[in-house]
Structure formats: structure tokens, C-alpha cells
Design an enzyme around this catalytic site. Structure first.
Site, PDB file in Angstrom:
ATOM      1  N   TYR A 150       0.858  -1.196   0.000  1.00  0.00           N
ATOM      2  CA  TYR A 150       0.000   0.000   0.000  1.00  0.00           C
ATOM      3  C   TYR A 150       0.890   1.240   0.000  1.00  0.00           C
ATOM      4  O   TYR A 150       0.690   2.181   0.740  1.00  0.00           O
ATOM      5  CB  TYR A 150      -0.926  -0.017   1.220  1.00  0.00           C
ATOM      6  CG  TYR A 150      -2.145   0.866   1.077  1.00  0.00           C
ATOM      7  CD1 TYR A 150      -3.173   0.531   0.208  1.00  0.00           C
ATOM      8  CD2 TYR A 150      -2.249   2.049   1.806  1.00  0.00           C
ATOM      9  CE1 TYR A 150      -4.285   1.341   0.071  1.00  0.00           C
ATOM     10  CE2 TYR A 150      -3.369   2.870   1.677  1.00  0.00           C
ATOM     11  CZ  TYR A 150      -4.376   2.505   0.809  1.00  0.00           C
ATOM     12  OH  TYR A 150      -5.484   3.308   0.675  1.00  0.00           O
ATOM     13  N   GLY A 151       1.914   1.192  -0.860  1.00  0.00           N
ATOM     14  CA  GLY A 151       2.820   2.332  -0.970  1.00  0.00           C
ATOM     15  C   GLY A 151       2.378   3.236  -2.104  1.00  0.00           C
ATOM     16  O   GLY A 151       1.178   3.433  -2.325  1.00  0.00           O
ATOM     17  N   SER A 197       2.370  -3.563   9.514  1.00  0.00           N
ATOM     18  CA  SER A 197       2.603  -2.401   8.654  1.00  0.00           C
ATOM     19  C   SER A 197       1.756  -1.200   9.085  1.00  0.00           C
ATOM     20  O   SER A 197       0.562  -1.324   9.386  1.00  0.00           O
ATOM     21  CB  SER A 197       2.267  -2.770   7.205  1.00  0.00           C
ATOM     22  OG  SER A 197       2.175  -1.612   6.426  1.00  0.00           O
ATOM     23  N   GLN A 222      12.867  -5.205  -4.723  1.00  0.00           N
ATOM     24  CA  GLN A 222      13.892  -6.040  -4.071  1.00  0.00           C
ATOM     25  C   GLN A 222      13.325  -7.027  -3.057  1.00  0.00           C
ATOM     26  O   GLN A 222      14.008  -7.958  -2.666  1.00  0.00           O
ATOM     27  CB  GLN A 222      14.977  -5.155  -3.429  1.00  0.00           C
ATOM     28  CG  GLN A 222      14.535  -4.297  -2.257  1.00  0.00           C
ATOM     29  CD  GLN A 222      14.017  -2.927  -2.663  1.00  0.00           C
ATOM     30  OE1 GLN A 222      13.360  -2.780  -3.681  1.00  0.00           O
ATOM     31  NE2 GLN A 222      14.283  -1.919  -1.842  1.00  0.00           N
ATOM     32  N   TYR A 223      12.087  -6.831  -2.607  1.00  0.00           N
ATOM     33  CA  TYR A 223      11.494  -7.765  -1.636  1.00  0.00           C
ATOM     34  C   TYR A 223      10.491  -8.712  -2.272  1.00  0.00           C
ATOM     35  O   TYR A 223       9.972  -9.612  -1.616  1.00  0.00           O
ATOM     36  CB  TYR A 223      10.769  -7.005  -0.510  1.00  0.00           C
ATOM     37  CG  TYR A 223      11.613  -5.986   0.199  1.00  0.00           C
ATOM     38  CD1 TYR A 223      12.949  -6.242   0.509  1.00  0.00           C
ATOM     39  CD2 TYR A 223      11.081  -4.751   0.562  1.00  0.00           C
ATOM     40  CE1 TYR A 223      13.732  -5.284   1.156  1.00  0.00           C
ATOM     41  CE2 TYR A 223      11.853  -3.791   1.213  1.00  0.00           C
ATOM     42  CZ  TYR A 223      13.178  -4.072   1.503  1.00  0.00           C
ATOM     43  OH  TYR A 223      13.932  -3.137   2.135  1.00  0.00           O
ATOM     44  N   GLN A 224      10.167  -8.490  -3.534  1.00  0.00           N
ATOM     45  CA  GLN A 224       9.087  -9.261  -4.158  1.00  0.00           C
ATOM     46  C   GLN A 224       9.353 -10.763  -4.188  1.00  0.00           C
ATOM     47  O   GLN A 224       8.460 -11.562  -3.905  1.00  0.00           O
ATOM     48  CB  GLN A 224       8.827  -8.753  -5.580  1.00  0.00           C
ATOM     49  CG  GLN A 224       8.160  -7.386  -5.611  1.00  0.00           C
ATOM     50  CD  GLN A 224       7.794  -6.954  -7.013  1.00  0.00           C
ATOM     51  OE1 GLN A 224       7.931  -7.714  -7.973  1.00  0.00           O
ATOM     52  NE2 GLN A 224       7.323  -5.723  -7.145  1.00  0.00           N
ATOM     53  N   HIS A 263       5.896  -3.463 -12.895  1.00  0.00           N
ATOM     54  CA  HIS A 263       7.247  -3.281 -13.434  1.00  0.00           C
ATOM     55  C   HIS A 263       7.759  -4.692 -13.727  1.00  0.00           C
ATOM     56  O   HIS A 263       7.536  -5.609 -12.930  1.00  0.00           O
ATOM     57  CB  HIS A 263       8.118  -2.579 -12.392  1.00  0.00           C
ATOM     58  CG  HIS A 263       9.530  -2.296 -12.831  1.00  0.00           C
ATOM     59  ND1 HIS A 263       9.889  -2.074 -14.134  1.00  0.00           N
ATOM     60  CD2 HIS A 263      10.677  -2.182 -12.108  1.00  0.00           C
ATOM     61  CE1 HIS A 263      11.197  -1.830 -14.206  1.00  0.00           C
ATOM     62  NE2 HIS A 263      11.689  -1.901 -12.986  1.00  0.00           N
ATOM     63  N   GLU A 309      15.060   6.086 -16.194  1.00  0.00           N
ATOM     64  CA  GLU A 309      15.289   6.692 -14.873  1.00  0.00           C
ATOM     65  C   GLU A 309      16.767   6.923 -14.604  1.00  0.00           C
ATOM     66  O   GLU A 309      17.147   7.904 -13.972  1.00  0.00           O
ATOM     67  CB  GLU A 309      14.582   5.899 -13.754  1.00  0.00           C
ATOM     68  CG  GLU A 309      15.024   4.483 -13.563  1.00  0.00           C
ATOM     69  CD  GLU A 309      13.931   3.585 -12.975  1.00  0.00           C
ATOM     70  OE1 GLU A 309      12.745   3.941 -13.020  1.00  0.00           O
ATOM     71  OE2 GLU A 309      14.275   2.490 -12.477  1.00  0.00           O
TER      72      GLU A 309
HETATM   73  P1  NAD Z   1       6.569   1.478  -2.155  1.00  0.00           P
HETATM   74  O1  NAD Z   1       7.908   1.335  -1.534  1.00  0.00           O
HETATM   75  O2  NAD Z   1       5.963   2.831  -2.258  1.00  0.00           O
HETATM   76  O3  NAD Z   1       5.498   0.561  -1.388  1.00  0.00           O
HETATM   77  C1  NAD Z   1       5.751  -0.757  -1.062  1.00  0.00           C
HETATM   78  C2  NAD Z   1       4.674  -1.305  -0.158  1.00  0.00           C
HETATM   79  O4  NAD Z   1       4.996  -2.665   0.141  1.00  0.00           O
HETATM   80  C3  NAD Z   1       4.545  -0.609   1.194  1.00  0.00           C
HETATM   81  O5  NAD Z   1       3.185  -0.549   1.514  1.00  0.00           O
HETATM   82  C4  NAD Z   1       5.256  -1.569   2.156  1.00  0.00           C
HETATM   83  O6  NAD Z   1       4.744  -1.498   3.453  1.00  0.00           O
HETATM   84  C5  NAD Z   1       4.926  -2.896   1.532  1.00  0.00           C
HETATM   85  N1  NAD Z   1       5.873  -3.945   1.863  1.00  0.00           N
HETATM   86  C6  NAD Z   1       7.218  -3.915   1.838  1.00  0.00           C
HETATM   87  N2  NAD Z   1       7.737  -5.096   2.177  1.00  0.00           N
HETATM   88  C7  NAD Z   1       6.683  -5.922   2.402  1.00  0.00           C
HETATM   89  C8  NAD Z   1       6.558  -7.292   2.784  1.00  0.00           C
HETATM   90  N3  NAD Z   1       7.646  -8.017   3.000  1.00  0.00           N
HETATM   91  N4  NAD Z   1       5.313  -7.806   2.901  1.00  0.00           N
HETATM   92  C9  NAD Z   1       4.222  -7.057   2.682  1.00  0.00           C
HETATM   93  N5  NAD Z   1       4.275  -5.749   2.319  1.00  0.00           N
HETATM   94  C10 NAD Z   1       5.492  -5.201   2.193  1.00  0.00           C
HETATM   95  O7  NAD Z   1       6.667   0.775  -3.608  1.00  0.00           O
HETATM   96  P2  NAD Z   1       6.232   1.392  -5.029  1.00  0.00           P
HETATM   97  O8  NAD Z   1       7.154   2.509  -5.389  1.00  0.00           O
HETATM   98  O9  NAD Z   1       4.762   1.618  -5.051  1.00  0.00           O
HETATM   99  O10 NAD Z   1       6.593   0.190  -6.026  1.00  0.00           O
HETATM  100  C11 NAD Z   1       5.756  -0.960  -6.159  1.00  0.00           C
HETATM  101  C12 NAD Z   1       5.942  -1.539  -7.566  1.00  0.00           C
HETATM  102  O11 NAD Z   1       5.447  -0.609  -8.524  1.00  0.00           O
HETATM  103  C13 NAD Z   1       7.389  -1.826  -7.940  1.00  0.00           C
HETATM  104  O12 NAD Z   1       7.399  -2.957  -8.770  1.00  0.00           O
HETATM  105  C14 NAD Z   1       7.765  -0.600  -8.754  1.00  0.00           C
HETATM  106  O13 NAD Z   1       8.821  -0.829  -9.680  1.00  0.00           O
HETATM  107  C15 NAD Z   1       6.457  -0.347  -9.480  1.00  0.00           C
HETATM  108  N6  NAD Z   1       6.280   1.028  -9.978  1.00  0.00           N
HETATM  109  C16 NAD Z   1       6.369   2.062  -9.094  1.00  0.00           C
HETATM  110  C17 NAD Z   1       6.128   3.338  -9.531  1.00  0.00           C
HETATM  111  C18 NAD Z   1       6.072   4.468  -8.528  1.00  0.00           C
HETATM  112  O14 NAD Z   1       5.384   5.422  -8.824  1.00  0.00           O
HETATM  113  N7  NAD Z   1       6.701   4.426  -7.367  1.00  0.00           N
HETATM  114  C19 NAD Z   1       5.823   3.596 -10.892  1.00  0.00           C
HETATM  115  C20 NAD Z   1       5.701   2.504 -11.775  1.00  0.00           C
HETATM  116  C21 NAD Z   1       5.937   1.212 -11.295  1.00  0.00           C
HETATM  117 MG    MG Z   2       9.452   4.264 -14.821  1.00  0.00          MG
END
Ligand code: NAD
Ligand code: MG
Length: 350
Positions: free
Chosen positions: A26-27, A52, A85-87, A109, A196
Site C-alpha cells: 500500500y505504498g 505495517s 527487491q522484496y518481491q 514493473h 530513470e
Molecule cells: P513502495 O515502496 O511505495 O510501497 C511498497 C509497499 O509494500 C509498502 O506498503 C510496504 O509497506 C509494503 N511492503 C514492503 N515489504 C513488504 C513485505 N515483506 N510484505 C508485505 N508488504 C510489504 O513501492 P512502489 O514505489 O509503489 O513500487 C511498487 C511496484 O510498482 C514496484 O514494482 C515498482 O517498480 C512499481 N512502480 C512504481 C512506480 C512508482 O510510482 N513508485 C511507478 C511505476 C511502477
Molecule cells: Mg518508470
């Protein structure tokens, strides 16, 4: 070859009838996907670790929240929006053992699939809906009745229904209001990392900071330097987004244009360096360097975050940004304010 682009009429939300979508995380992206899909009428459950901080944020928005394993167990589509990195760890420990037969896996992604960190068994559909914008804009645009474009891909299609599902997901996200471009996991991953690293972040961020250093080291006032090498960038980017580089140039003086055309700061050597960066992305060495460091507790990443946390520009940034009355600060809503406190590292949420 012309790109294939899909819009609103190319997808049917009825695909989701009787189906449940689990959004893991929920990030930045997670909150946007969960809220947009829910508001589009999709049955959504958010999967998070019970500890969380995001559990409360999501519940406050009226979303159903469950531990990852439970959310996965009841879902027909599992969208993985955890940090890249945690997926793999979460996938192996909590997703794969609980995935319903035939349930689809989705990503925003291509990183983990493309570089082989996650290897789903062949009977699961695997697709990608990757917004071409930050998560907070994906939510803001949806709420405003518009959408952020996405790129979409299908990696595994065991039942022949993965494309309609992928496009329905993009539609529920609001993205088809703008458009979805067909790609592959390989193309999305490699071009996203390239963009990026070389232009959007690694390129522009270093360019602005270096320009600021050159001016201030030459004795010019930092406030003036801030405006000249940083603040105006947004206005030019807005014009370029509207009408391309020509529109940004059109709006600038002939003097500025002449300086633009004759500047040699970005040159053939820069292009060679970009090609080198691309090679490291294509051969997997960038991904390996990042993932190995992360696996070791991210010592190098943390060192870099700290080193870059105090850009020289920021010595005057907060004061000058406050001069723009329509710029309501670093965040547009309470959730953003909560997690962005002027520092790069997100207030984790973990
Ligand atoms: P983020 O860091 O904002 O959010 C990650 C979420 O995962 C958080 O809610 C965190 O609490 C949760 N989390 C972390 N470790 C966990 C675990 N072990 N178990 C359960 N929940 C856990 O991440 P993000 O930037 O939204 O990126 C998510 C995906 O979207 C990635 O694959 C990224 O490449 C992709 N993406 C992101 C953006 C962006 O705008 N940030 C844009 C396009 C694609
Ligand atoms: Mg991008």
C-alpha cells in the site's frame, strides 16, 4: 512498426464479475491501484503485513485489509506492488504457496520476471500494467476523472484470457482514459531502467545540482542560482509535455534558443556513456549489483541515499518554494505529507 494502443472501449470491466483482486502493498502504487480499482467497482482486498503502518491508512479508506497469505488465498488476480527487491522473498514464502489454481499474477514493473527472480509456474497467467507516472499522480488523476497512461504486457497466457484481463485491469485503474501501449516484460524493464538512470533521474538530477554548484562556486547568490538551474525546469517540462520540445523552445527567447542549440555539455561522450548504462541493464549487471546489495541489507544503497539527501539546491529550496503561493508544499494530501517529510527515504510503512 506502429505501437498498439488500447482505450476505454477496448476493455470490459465485466471480466471482474465474481472475481477478487488482491493488491499486495500500500505504498506509492499500491494505494493508487487499490483505491482506483475499488472506485471502479472491483472487489479488492489489500494484502499487508499485520505490523505495517499502512494497515490503518488502507482501512481508513474503507478498504478490506488482510495478511498477505490470506489475501492471496482468496484472490483471482494478485497484483504485486511491493518494492522490487522484496518481491521474490514474499512471492516464494507467501504468494506461491497460497495462490489459487489458475489465479493471475500481475506486476507494475517487469524487473522480477524479466531478470528471473520470480519464476511462476506455467499454469498461472502473468501480466503487467505499468503506469507511466508516480503512484500519487495515478490516484490524483483518477480522482479528477482522468488517467495516467500505462504500458501493458502478457508474459504467460495459459487460458487464452490474459489479455482481456490485463486490459480490464488497466481500465479499472483509469489508465485507458489515457491509453495503454502494448509492450513486453523485457522492453518495459530495460527502457524503464534506462529512462530513470540516464534522463529522468540520474540525468536531470545531477545536471541541476551541478549547474547550481557551478553558479554558486562562481560567487552568484544561491537563491538566484536555484531559480536559474532548477525552478524554471518545471515550467519548461510542462510546455514540453503539452507540445513537445518545440513548444518549450517556441516559448523561449531567441537568445535562449541559440544557447540551447550551440551548447556542448551533452555531447557524443554522453551518448557513449548512456550506451554503456544500457548495456549494463541488458546484460543484467545493474540488476545484480542492486539486488546483491539489497540482499546484504542495502549498505551501499543507504550510503548513497544519505550522501544525496542534502543536495546543495536544498540549502535554499524550502525558502524559495514557499514564495509560490499556489505551491501548497511538498504534499498534496495528508497521506503524502505523512510519508514525505523532505527526506528521500520513505517513512516506512513496513
Ligand atoms: P513502495 O515502496 O511505495 O510501497 C511498497 C509497499 O509494500 C509498502 O506498503 C510496504 O509497506 C509494503 N511492503 C514492503 N515489504 C513488504 C513485505 N515483506 N510484505 C508485505 N508488504 C510489504 O513501492 P512502489 O514505489 O509503489 O513500487 C511498487 C511496484 O510498482 C514496484 O514494482 C515498482 O517498480 C512499481 N512502480 C512504481 C512506480 C512508482 O510510482 N513508485 C511507478 C511505476 C511502477
Ligand atoms: Mg518508470
Amino acid at each position: 512498426m506502429a505501437a498498439t494502443i488500447w482505450y476505454e472501449n477496448d476493455a470490459d470491466l465485466a471480466v471482474f464479475n465474481g472475481k477478487k483482486v488482491a493488491i499486495l502493498g500500500y505504498g506509492s502504487q499500491g494505494h493508487a491501484h487499490a483505491l482506483n480499482l475499488r472506485d471502479s467497482g472491483v472487489d479488492v482486498v489489500v494484502g499487508l503485513r499485520p505490523t505495517s503502518k499502512s494497515v490503518e491508512f488502507a482501512k481508513e479508506q474503507g478498504l478490506e485489509v488482510k495478511p498477505v497469505a490470506e489475501a492471496v488465498a482468496e484472490a483471482d488476480v494478485v497484483m504485486i506492488l511491493l518494492p522490487d527487491q522484496y518481491q521474490a522473498k514474499v512471492y516464494n514464502e507467501e504468494v506461491a504457496p497460497n495462490l489459487k489454481p489458475g489465479a493471475a499474477l500481475a506486476f507494475a514493473h517487469g524487473f522480477n520476471i524479466h531478470y528471473g527472480y520470480i519464476k511462476p509456474s506455467e499454469d498461472h497467467p502473468v501480466f503487467m500494467v505499468a503506469p507511466k507516472g508516480p503512484g500519487h499522480i495515478v490516484r490524483r488523476e483518477y480522482a479528477a476523472g482522468r488517467g495516467v497512461p500505462v504500458v501493458v504486457a502478457v508474459e504467460q497466457d495459459p487460458d487464452g484470457n490474459t489479455w482481456p484481463l490485463c486490459l480490464a485491469y488497466a481500465k479499472a485503474l483509469g489508465a485507458l482514459r489515457a491509453g495503454a501501449i502494448k509492450t513486453t516484460f523485457t522492453e518495459e524493464t530495460e527502457t524503464d531502467l534506462f529512462g530513470e538512470q540516464n534522463v529522468l533521474m540520474g540525468g536531470i538530477n545531477h545536471l541541476c545540482d551541478m549547474g547550481f554548484d557551478v553558479l554558486t562556486e562562481a560567487g552568484y547568490q544561491p537563491e538566484i542560482a536555484y531559480f536559474e538551474v532548477f525552478h524554471e525546469l518545471k515550467m519548461l517540462v510542462d510546455l514540453a509535455n503539452e507540445g513537445g520540445l518545440n513548444k518549450a523552445r517556441w516559448s523561449c527567447s531567441d537568445t535562449a534558443q541559440y544557447g540551447d542549440y550551440t551548447c556542448k555539455v551533452i555531447n557524443e561522450e554522453t551518448k557513449e556513456r548512456m550506451k554503456y548504462q544500457l548495456k549494463r541493464i541488458q546484460d543484467g549487471s545493474f540488476a545484480k549489483e542492486f539486488m546483491d546489495d539489497q540482499a546484504a541489507g542495502a549498505p551501499h544503497f543507504k550510503e548513497l541515499q544519505e550522501e544525496y539527501s542534502h543536495p546543495h539546491l536544498e540549502t535554499v529550496g524550502p525558502k524559495l518554494r514557499g514564495m509560490f503561493s499556489w505551491n501548497n508544499g511538498p504534499a498534496a494530501d495528508a497521506d503524502e505529507a505523512e510519508s514525505f517529510n523532505g527526506k528521500i527515504a520513505r517513512t516506512q510503512v513496513q
